[in-house]
Structures are given as C-alpha cells and as structure tokens.
Motif scaffolding. Structure first.
Motif, PDB file in Angstrom:
ATOM      1  N   LEU A  93      53.692  74.544  11.568  1.00 54.93           N
ATOM      2  CA  LEU A  93      53.054  73.349  12.134  1.00 54.93           C
ATOM      3  C   LEU A  93      53.387  72.131  11.278  1.00 54.93           C
ATOM      4  CD1 LEU A  93      51.044  72.042  14.142  1.00 54.93           C
ATOM      5  CD2 LEU A  93      49.233  72.603  12.519  1.00 54.93           C
ATOM      6  N   HIS A  94      53.935  71.127  11.920  1.00 50.25           N
ATOM      7  CA  HIS A  94      54.160  69.818  11.298  1.00 50.25           C
ATOM      8  C   HIS A  94      53.300  68.817  12.067  1.00 50.25           C
ATOM      9  CE1 HIS A  94      58.305  70.704   9.311  1.00 50.25           C
ATOM     10  NE2 HIS A  94      57.588  71.811   9.433  1.00 50.25           N
ATOM     11  N   GLN A  95      52.371  68.178  11.382  1.00 49.10           N
ATOM     12  CA  GLN A  95      51.500  67.209  12.043  1.00 49.10           C
ATOM     13  C   GLN A  95      51.701  65.847  11.391  1.00 49.10           C
ATOM     14  OE1 GLN A  95      46.942  66.669  11.665  1.00 49.10           O
ATOM     15  NE2 GLN A  95      47.181  68.084  13.393  1.00 49.10           N
ATOM     16  N   GLU A  96      52.242  64.932  12.144  1.00 49.27           N
ATOM     17  CA  GLU A  96      52.492  63.586  11.613  1.00 49.27           C
ATOM     18  C   GLU A  96      51.337  62.664  11.986  1.00 49.27           C
ATOM     19  OE1 GLU A  96      55.810  59.985  11.601  1.00 49.27           O
ATOM     20  OE2 GLU A  96      55.996  61.631  13.049  1.00 49.27           O
ATOM     21  N   LEU A  97      50.728  62.059  10.959  1.00 47.80           N
ATOM     22  CA  LEU A  97      49.693  61.049  11.157  1.00 47.80           C
ATOM     23  C   LEU A  97      50.314  59.694  10.873  1.00 47.80           C
ATOM     24  CD1 LEU A  97      46.699  62.745   9.248  1.00 47.80           C
ATOM     25  CD2 LEU A  97      47.334  62.977  11.670  1.00 47.80           C
ATOM     26  N   THR A  98      50.274  58.808  11.845  1.00 49.45           N
ATOM     27  CA  THR A  98      50.875  57.485  11.667  1.00 49.45           C
ATOM     28  C   THR A  98      49.801  56.439  11.444  1.00 49.45           C
ATOM     29  OG1 THR A  98      50.955  57.157  14.067  1.00 49.45           O
ATOM     30  CG2 THR A  98      52.905  58.104  13.021  1.00 49.45           C
ATOM     31  N   ALA A  99      50.189  55.314  10.882  1.00 51.91           N
ATOM     32  CA  ALA A  99      49.234  54.284  10.466  1.00 51.91           C
ATOM     33  C   ALA A  99      48.520  53.629  11.632  1.00 51.91           C
ATOM     34  CB  ALA A  99      49.958  53.220   9.626  1.00 51.91           C
ATOM     35  N   ASP A 100      49.044  53.783  12.846  1.00 55.28           N
ATOM     36  CA  ASP A 100      48.403  53.170  14.022  1.00 55.28           C
ATOM     37  C   ASP A 100      47.373  54.098  14.667  1.00 55.28           C
ATOM     38  OD1 ASP A 100      50.153  55.037  15.025  1.00 55.28           O
ATOM     39  OD2 ASP A 100      51.115  53.702  16.476  1.00 55.28           O
ATOM     40  N   GLY A 101      47.038  55.227  13.983  1.00 52.12           N
ATOM     41  CA  GLY A 101      46.013  56.112  14.502  1.00 52.12           C
ATOM     42  C   GLY A 101      46.505  57.113  15.521  1.00 52.12           C
ATOM     43  N   ARG A 102      47.803  57.411  15.532  1.00 48.79           N
ATOM     44  CA  ARG A 102      48.369  58.408  16.433  1.00 48.79           C
ATOM     45  C   ARG A 102      48.829  59.630  15.631  1.00 48.79           C
ATOM     46  NH1 ARG A 102      48.027  58.402  21.826  1.00 48.79           N
ATOM     47  NH2 ARG A 102      50.071  59.437  21.911  1.00 48.79           N
TER      48      ARG A 102
END
Length: 269
Positions: free
Chosen positions: A208-217
């Motif tokens: 599992l790779h979960q990317e959290l981006t600065a725009d809340g996505r």
C-alpha cells in the motif's frame, strides 16, 4: 441546548470571589463548586459526595450515601466515606444529597456479558475509567435508562452532565466553556503546505502506497494498481479521517512516525 433555570438566582463564588466567566443568573445547584471546577488549573481532586451511585460495575454494584472521586479525566475512587479525606486533599466538593449519579455512557457489551474481564469494562463508574456521568434527582433515576431518558426529555432537571471530568451541563443549562459540536456538513480542506505528514506513506510489505497531498487529497496505490482509492482527508491531532470519492468514510491514526490505517502500518517513503 440552552435551558433557562427558573430557580433562585445565585451568584457563583469561588475561593477568590465571583467567577466572571460563569452565568450567575442560571445556576443555583452547587454554584461555588462549579466555579471551582471551571477554574481548576492546579489539578485538584473533585469529589461528588453523598449520592446514590449506579456504577454499572458487576463487582461494585449500586451504592447509597457514596462518593465519586476523580482527578482530571480519571476516576480514582468510588464508595462511602471518601469525603473524610476531602479537606486533606484540598478536594473540590459537590454535595449530591438527594441525587443519583449514573454513567453517561453505557457499556452495553459488558452488560450483555460480552467482556470476560473487569479490566476491559468501559463506561462504568469504576476507578481507572473516565468520569463521564449524569447527576439526576433520585426520583428521576430509578435506573440508568431512566437517568438517560431524563437527559433526553427533561434536560432542565439534570443537575450535572460531566464528560471526562469537565461539566457539559450544570443545573439544567449549558456549562460555560463547554465544547460545542462542529457545524453540520463536510468541512473545507486545510492547506497543509509544510506539514510533516504530507507525502507518500508506504506499508512495511510495500503493498500500500498512500499519498497525502497538501491540498487535502489522498491517492492510494495497492499492489501496483494506481489510483485504487482517491478522496479527501482531514487531520485532527493524531487522527486522520478519509472521505473516499466513492462515498465511504475511513479512519487512521498517527503513532509517532507511523500511520496506522485499516490494518496497515505505514511510514513515510
């Protein structure tokens, strides 16, 4: 809820005089104790005394003329005669003569016999648990369901509703400084630019790779399958809530440098 108490108007006094943050026009039940609890920054013990206590603990049961002692957000004693040490311990004392104390949250699994050990019982008024409780006149609290029904249907009759040791209701009205429920609706995403939690979180098996981006996505890759799940997320302390674009909600928790989510343990890649 905001209920106006029609009882006698009483000025709230603390050890240092009138508490300017407390509405003296609506409180007539133990006003001095309320003022002291609200201004309790020294960690003084709080003792609700001379009550009938429905502990909902199978060993302790129900007691009359009993005391409930808590410090901060932890029950430390329950039973008769604790009040004898109140002066020694500089405790805040709340006289509950004619009142019943009942858990504000009921552990229905424990009541149904679904927990094997008392140490696993939650939401009972047992030392070691959280002080979440109601104070209701005896005649309105024959048992816990009746006490809870009083809160739901006649909140003006509730003398106190305490959550984690802090008053929520007192003498039938909102306690000053009580927490307020968030507004209904999905909140806007915060700008998380610069947050140390933004980035790609990878589980220990590299599945599992979960990317959290600065725009809340967020954007998940699972077993090499890109964009398996995508959606929005919000961080509140160490808690993270997800709202997938498919419509379901999920939850995770940051523990040190790890992100725990749905059985996966991830670290920043």
């Amino acid at each position: 809820m905001s209920i106006t108490d029609t009882g006698t108007e009483t000025e709230i006094e603390t050890g240092t005089g009138t508490d300017p943050d407390t509405d003296s026009d609506t409180v007539s039940w133990n006003p001095k104790a309320l003022g002291e609890i609200l201004s309790n920054d020294e960690g003084r013990p709080v003792l609700f005394t001379n009550a009938r206590i429905l502990t909902m603990d199978p060993l302790i049961g129900t007691m009359t003329g009993a005391d409930l002692l808590f410090v901060g957000s932890l029950v430390v004693g329950v039973g008769p005669a604790i009040v004898t040490a109140a002066q020694d311990d500089n405790a805040i004392v709340v006289d509950c003569t004619g009142m019943t104390i009942a858990p504000a949250v009921v552990d229905t699994v424990a009541l149904a016999g679904g927990r094997g050990h008392r140490s696993k019982y939650v939401a009972t008024l047992t030392p070691g648990n959280t002080p979440d409780f109601l104070v209701v006149p005896d005649e309105l609290a024959a048992d816990v369901p009746n006490a809870v029904a009083t809160l739901m249907t006649r909140p003006e009759q509730v003398r106190a509703l305490v959550a984690a040791g802090r008053p929520v209701l007192w003498d039938g009205t909102d306690a000053p400084g009580r927490a307020t429920a968030p507004e209904a609706g999905i909140p806007a995403s915060d700008d998380l630019t610069g947050s140390p939690r933004v980035g790609v979180w990878i589980d220990r098996h590299d599945f599992l790779h979960q990317e959290l981006t600065a725009d809340g996505r967020y954007d998940e890759t699972r077993g090499g399958r890109p964009h398996a799940y995508q959606g929005r997320y919000w961080i509140d302390g160490d808690r993270i809530d997800y709202l997938d674009d498919l419509g379901f909600w999920a939850y995770g928790e940051f523990q040190g440098d790890e992100l725990h989510h749905a059985g996966y343990v991830m670290k920043l890649g």
